[in-house]
Design an enzyme around this catalytic site. Structure first.
Site, mmCIF file in Angstrom:
data_model
loop_
_atom_site.group_PDB
_atom_site.id
_atom_site.type_symbol
_atom_site.label_atom_id
_atom_site.label_comp_id
_atom_site.label_asym_id
_atom_site.label_seq_id
_atom_site.Cartn_x
_atom_site.Cartn_y
_atom_site.Cartn_z
ATOM 1 N N SER A 275 7.772 -8.370 -5.823
ATOM 2 C CA SER A 275 7.061 -7.270 -5.155
ATOM 3 C C SER A 275 8.035 -6.356 -4.427
ATOM 4 O O SER A 275 9.197 -6.703 -4.212
ATOM 5 C CB SER A 275 6.067 -7.845 -4.148
ATOM 6 O OG SER A 275 6.786 -8.373 -3.044
ATOM 7 N N LYS A 276 7.495 -5.215 -4.021
ATOM 8 C CA LYS A 276 8.296 -4.263 -3.263
ATOM 9 C C LYS A 276 8.803 -4.925 -1.978
ATOM 10 O O LYS A 276 9.911 -4.682 -1.543
ATOM 11 C CB LYS A 276 7.443 -3.041 -2.951
ATOM 12 C CG LYS A 276 8.113 -2.069 -2.003
ATOM 13 C CD LYS A 276 7.339 -0.789 -1.874
ATOM 14 C CE LYS A 276 7.262 -0.273 -0.456
ATOM 15 N NZ LYS A 276 8.464 -0.347 0.338
#
Ligand code: GLU
Length: 519
Positions: A275-276
């Site tokens: 994920s970011k």
């Protein structure tokens, strides 16, 4: 008859494209090009609530940066094509512009008994949900509940026909068959079976905005665009039974595409989807290009972080696919040659930020000095360094190319080839700049200044070392004192390299400066 390979990448413009999405596009592209087929881009923007301005442009720019250029869907100026032409026979390629196409297909399904009209309002559905949850059950709109809800299956015909005319908030829902085992084939996962008893009656089309949902639009467009293989992320695997049943309901099974679902990109520790937040926490980008959201929040991108697109494409290709041998470096053309879905792994691919950097370093090593110089000159300008000859910058680049991972590293590695040090690393000075060493180093400096041959590294290096050695001076200590004067630290390039680059005069100035400062 063998059909021409046609695959599509069908992003929804709901934000910046995650690197996993770029990988999906890449695998589609490689698959198509290997077979002499077409790679199509279709923008799936029927969910207006999740639409993010700028996302479509971002996606296309990102693919362009990677060299993943579509045959259909986007024109030469990077615009999604809106009007059909010989080259773009299936336009428009933006689903919001295909709006009038879908209704007839939804109605066809109702007519043939595969779908029905539903009139339940959001409030009614919420009430039903709450009622079932109070009894410890979960609510799905489907085979066990549909006859107790308001739809064209449960209501008298005259009643629902009137609602169809008078209301504008109804939907078309798929009538999921009961207790049927759907047998599916996935090019990566093999045979998959699902019993329909757990599946709900998905909304296919909405009267309110006259738009299809993802499922209907996706199947209709894949059919109309003559898609032969659907290669997409594994988050769509749960939708596959519905998609199979839709092809069947439309009578399109003959030309139904084959499916391949790609596993996720995993966090570096292998636990969960990359994920970011992982990127922010561990310091690497998860997006191809920098993205600034509506709040002005910046997410870093591979491009802005200094990655070469070839390195990014190569590292993506290797996240979930391998050639079956040790080779790791491939150009896009080479990947087109040897890529195969059979070698795509079923398990998730763990992202490794150090490996990503390694790819860039390898590509940087392979670049020509001229190209790197082109990239480095603007960096120098941003540091206020102007008026330096290109030849000088090329010499610098060729000396430090092997040591760098990114072009931006050039400055950190050898800024002293452009600006004289004004301070000296304390620990290094304390260690080497001692009287017994620097008196010798200053004599070595005099030797350099008095050197009469042509001032090149080859001419100077041998005699300088010979001079120090013949005097029986400690080589390392003398050299490190000189390096301190030239670099400001005891690490850096070889003395002869530095001296011949900066020249005699600058060398003399730096020696005077360190004398005045540290002696
Ligand atoms: N619009 C879908 C997405 O953004 C496409 C899924 C598919 O390829 O079928 O992931």
């Amino acid at each position: 008859m063998e059909r021409k390979t046609r695959v599509r990448f069908a992003p929804s413009p709901t934000g910046p494209l995650h690197m996993g999405g770029v990988r999906t596009a890449l695998y589609n592209y490689l698959f198509a090009k290997q077979r002499g087929g077409d790679f199509i881009i279709r923008i799936e923007d029927t969910d207006s609530q999740r639409f993010v301005p700028g996302a479509e442009k971002y996606i296309i720019e990102a693919l362009n940066w990677c060299g993943i250029v579509p045959d259909e869907g986007v024109d030469a100026s990077g615009n999604v094509v809106e009007t059909a032409s010989e080259r773009h026979p299936h336009a428009p390629y933006r689903q919001s512009q295909r709006k009038p196409i879908y209704r007839q297909y939804a109605e066809q399904l109702v007519e043939n008994g595969y779908a029905y009209y539903a009139f339940d309002t959001a409030e009614e559905l919420n009430a039903k949900r709450a009622e079932m949850e109070a009894q410890g059950q979960t609510f799905i709109y489907g085979q066990t509940t549909r006859m107790g809800l308001r739809n064209s299956l449960s209501m008298p015909e005259a009643e629902w026909k009137e609602l169809l005319e008078t209301r504008n908030d109804w939907t078309v829902r798929f009538k999921m068959p009961e207790n049927r085992v759907v047998e599916m084939e996935d090019l990566i996962r093999g045979h998959v079976e699902v019993n329909t008893s757990t599946l709900d009656d998905k909304v296919l089309w909405k009267r309110a905005d006259e738009l299809p949902t993802y499922h209907l639009a996706n199947i209709v467009d894949d059919h109309l665009m003559e898609i032969t293989e659907v290669i997409r992320g594994e988050e769509w695997l749960p939708s596959l039974p519905l998609h199979y049943l839709l092809y069947e309901a439309f009578g399109w099974t003959e030309t139904q595409p084959r499916f391949a679902h790609l596993s996720l990109l995993l966090k570096p520790d292998g636990k969960g989807k990359l994920s970011k937040r992982d990127g922010d926490r561990l310091g690497f980008p998860v997006f191809p290009l920098q993205w600034v959201n509506s709040e002005g929040e910046v997410s870093r991108g591979y491009r802005e972080d200094g990655y070469f697109p070839e390195a990014f494409v190569n590292l993506l290709a290797m996240l979930g696919w391998n050639p079956g041998n040790d080779q790791e470096l491939f150009t896009l053309e080479e990947l087109v040659e040897i890529f195969s879905l059979e070698r795509v792994v079923k398990s998730g691919a763990r992202f490794n930020a150090d490996k990503a950097k390694w790819f860039n370093k390898e590509y940087l090593r392979k670049k020509s000095v001229a190209e790197l110089t082109d990239l480095y000159i603007p960096v120098l300008e941003s540091k206020g360094i102007t008026g330096i000859s290109r030849e000088y910058v090329e010499k610098v680049v060729s000396l430090i190319q092997e040591r760098a991972t990114f072009v931006a590293d050039f400055w950190d590695i050898a800024s002293y080839l452009f600006v004289a040090p004004t301070t000296f690393v304390e620990k290094d000075a304390a260690k080497f700049w001692k009287e017994e060493n620097y008196t010798l180093a200053l004599q070595a400096a005099d030797f350099i200044l008095a050197f009469e041959g042509e001032f090149t590294k080859e001419n100077l290096e041998g005699p300088l070392e010979e001079y120090i050695r013949s005097n029986e001076w400690p080589m390392g200590k003398v050299m490190n004192c000189l390096r301190l004067a030239l670099v400001g630290a005891s690490s850096g390039l070889g003395i002869a390299d530095i001296v011949t680059l900066i020249g005699k005069e600058e060398f003399a100035r730096r020696i005077e400066y360190i004398k005045a400062t540290l002696c």
